[in-house]
Write a protein that holds these residues in place. Sequence first.
Motif, PDB file in Angstrom:
ATOM      1  N   ASP A 116       0.800  -1.242   0.020  1.00  0.00           N
ATOM      2  CA  ASP A 116       0.214   0.037   0.112  1.00  0.00           C
ATOM      3  C   ASP A 116       0.945   1.334  -0.056  1.00  0.00           C
ATOM      4  OD1 ASP A 116      -0.157   0.801   3.077  1.00  0.00           O
ATOM      5  OD2 ASP A 116       0.093  -1.247   2.936  1.00  0.00           O
ATOM      6  N   SER A 117       0.529   2.233  -0.511  1.00  0.00           N
ATOM      7  CA  SER A 117       1.060   3.661  -0.650  1.00  0.00           C
ATOM      8  C   SER A 117       1.439   4.356   0.623  1.00  0.00           C
ATOM      9  CB  SER A 117       0.277   4.558  -1.570  1.00  0.00           C
ATOM     10  OG  SER A 117      -0.692   5.034  -0.740  1.00  0.00           O
ATOM     11  N   GLU A 118       0.999   3.939   1.929  1.00  0.00           N
ATOM     12  CA  GLU A 118       1.212   4.354   3.262  1.00  0.00           C
ATOM     13  C   GLU A 118       2.332   3.467   3.707  1.00  0.00           C
ATOM     14  OE1 GLU A 118       0.282   7.161   4.270  1.00  0.00           O
ATOM     15  OE2 GLU A 118      -0.679   7.269   2.196  1.00  0.00           O
ATOM     16  N   ALA A 119       2.708   2.480   3.095  1.00  0.00           N
ATOM     17  CA  ALA A 119       3.921   1.471   3.692  1.00  0.00           C
ATOM     18  C   ALA A 119       5.243   2.146   3.759  1.00  0.00           C
ATOM     19  CB  ALA A 119       4.121   0.410   2.829  1.00  0.00           C
ATOM     20  N   THR A 120       5.918   2.109   4.984  1.00  0.00           N
ATOM     21  CA  THR A 120       7.320   2.533   5.260  1.00  0.00           C
ATOM     22  C   THR A 120       8.055   1.356   5.792  1.00  0.00           C
ATOM     23  OG1 THR A 120       6.719   3.501   7.363  1.00  0.00           O
ATOM     24  CG2 THR A 120       6.267   4.898   5.636  1.00  0.00           C
ATOM     25  N   HIS A 121       9.410   1.645   5.989  1.00  0.00           N
ATOM     26  CA  HIS A 121      10.176   0.737   6.766  1.00  0.00           C
ATOM     27  C   HIS A 121       9.880   0.742   8.076  1.00  0.00           C
ATOM     28  CE1 HIS A 121      12.178   0.968   2.921  1.00  0.00           C
ATOM     29  NE2 HIS A 121      12.146  -0.493   3.110  1.00  0.00           N
ATOM     30  N   ARG A 122       9.358   1.783   8.673  1.00  0.00           N
ATOM     31  CA  ARG A 122       9.075   1.809  10.196  1.00  0.00           C
ATOM     32  C   ARG A 122       7.703   1.152  10.319  1.00  0.00           C
ATOM     33  NH1 ARG A 122      12.082   5.208  13.722  1.00  0.00           N
ATOM     34  NH2 ARG A 122      13.700   6.033  12.365  1.00  0.00           N
ATOM     35  N   ASN A 123       6.569   1.094   9.630  1.00  0.00           N
ATOM     36  CA  ASN A 123       5.306   0.587   9.854  1.00  0.00           C
ATOM     37  C   ASN A 123       5.090  -0.901   9.215  1.00  0.00           C
ATOM     38  OD1 ASN A 123       4.650   0.955   7.105  1.00  0.00           O
ATOM     39  ND2 ASN A 123       3.215   2.931   7.700  1.00  0.00           N
ATOM     40  N   ILE A 124       5.927  -1.402   8.461  1.00  0.00           N
ATOM     41  CA  ILE A 124       5.789  -2.694   7.632  1.00  0.00           C
ATOM     42  C   ILE A 124       5.654  -3.835   8.817  1.00  0.00           C
ATOM     43  CG2 ILE A 124       6.892  -2.280   5.628  1.00  0.00           C
ATOM     44  CD1 ILE A 124       9.294  -4.061   6.577  1.00  0.00           C
ATOM     45  N   TYR A 125       6.150  -3.631   9.898  1.00  0.00           N
ATOM     46  CA  TYR A 125       6.001  -4.528  11.017  1.00  0.00           C
ATOM     47  C   TYR A 125       4.794  -4.750  11.867  1.00  0.00           C
ATOM     48  CZ  TYR A 125      11.057  -5.180  10.072  1.00  0.00           C
ATOM     49  OH  TYR A 125      12.038  -5.368   9.374  1.00  0.00           O
ATOM     50  N   GLU A 126       3.951  -3.402  11.667  1.00  0.00           N
ATOM     51  CA  GLU A 126       2.742  -3.391  12.403  1.00  0.00           C
ATOM     52  C   GLU A 126       1.690  -4.016  12.112  1.00  0.00           C
ATOM     53  OE1 GLU A 126       2.219   1.124  12.459  1.00  0.00           O
ATOM     54  OE2 GLU A 126       4.069   1.371  13.377  1.00  0.00           O
ATOM     55  N   ASN A 127       1.767  -4.085  10.743  1.00  0.00           N
ATOM     56  CA  ASN A 127       0.580  -4.949   9.936  1.00  0.00           C
ATOM     57  C   ASN A 127       0.871  -5.155   8.666  1.00  0.00           C
ATOM     58  OD1 ASN A 127      -1.996  -5.931   9.196  1.00  0.00           O
ATOM     59  ND2 ASN A 127      -2.881  -3.910   8.801  1.00  0.00           N
ATOM     60  N   PRO A 128       1.936  -6.220   8.476  1.00  0.00           N
ATOM     61  CA  PRO A 128       2.563  -6.523   7.401  1.00  0.00           C
ATOM     62  C   PRO A 128       1.393  -7.181   6.616  1.00  0.00           C
ATOM     63  CG  PRO A 128       3.353  -8.034   8.929  1.00  0.00           C
ATOM     64  CD  PRO A 128       2.533  -6.834   9.661  1.00  0.00           C
ATOM     65  N   GLN A 129       1.569  -7.193   5.202  1.00  0.00           N
ATOM     66  CA  GLN A 129       0.825  -7.685   4.034  1.00  0.00           C
ATOM     67  C   GLN A 129       1.322  -9.175   3.928  1.00  0.00           C
ATOM     68  OE1 GLN A 129       0.136  -5.431   0.659  1.00  0.00           O
ATOM     69  NE2 GLN A 129      -1.070  -7.080  -0.517  1.00  0.00           N
ATOM     70  N   TYR A 130       2.745  -9.084   3.747  1.00  0.00           N
ATOM     71  CA  TYR A 130       3.486 -10.395   3.652  1.00  0.00           C
ATOM     72  C   TYR A 130       4.460 -10.492   4.795  1.00  0.00           C
ATOM     73  CZ  TYR A 130       1.790  -9.715  -1.127  1.00  0.00           C
ATOM     74  OH  TYR A 130       0.858  -9.449  -2.259  1.00  0.00           O
ATOM     75  N   ASN A 131       4.412 -11.542   5.448  1.00  0.00           N
ATOM     76  CA  ASN A 131       5.382 -11.767   6.425  1.00  0.00           C
ATOM     77  C   ASN A 131       5.651 -13.309   6.464  1.00  0.00           C
ATOM     78  OD1 ASN A 131       7.046 -11.390   8.791  1.00  0.00           O
ATOM     79  ND2 ASN A 131       5.406 -11.356  10.204  1.00  0.00           N
TER      80      ASN A 131
END
Length: 189
Positions: A116-131
């Motif tokens: 998503d366009s709001e993804a950053t390297h700081r927030n990818i762990y909060e609600n990852p689409q792929y993990n």
Amino acid sequence: MIKIKDKKDSIIKMKELGLNYFPLDVFDVDDIAGIKMFFEKYPAGEYVLRSTNKAQGEFYFVKNFDEAIKLLSQFKDEVTLSVSYNEYKEDLIIVGDIKVHKSFSGDTVDLTARTDSEATHRNIYENPQYNLHASLDEDRVWKIPGFSKIMRYISDHELYDVIVEFAVYDCKIGIKKDNVVITELRTAY
């Protein structure tokens, strides 16, 4: 094998390996002339000031040199200054971090990412689409948007067994004008 001890080391290694990244550099907090020259050399709508000494450290978005100078007191000895990728949010395909493990028994990948366009390297762990942790032989990893581009980049630059913070765009940007932009390399921090 690549060893990275901190953000400054990461920047040095990215430049040494000839990787594509948004313009960035490390400055002593009192190097006013160097910081001013960076702003003049890389005109942009937004920049980022970051701590060099720890992951998830202090960071500030600034619009210009004057705003940056006012914030230098927030940093101990050194600061990284980079062009922000926020201006390219609409061109983002995927942002995340990836580690590809080379092994005789089969190559695997650890990936945490969002598209998503709001993804950053700081927030990818909060609600990852792929993990995921997966074999590179699994079809599911190759169906992830932008995955083949980041894998080709990792292969071309032999970035194995290193955590690679990356973003893939549908336009060519960065120092080397590529679809893949590397934000950071990590091993020991």
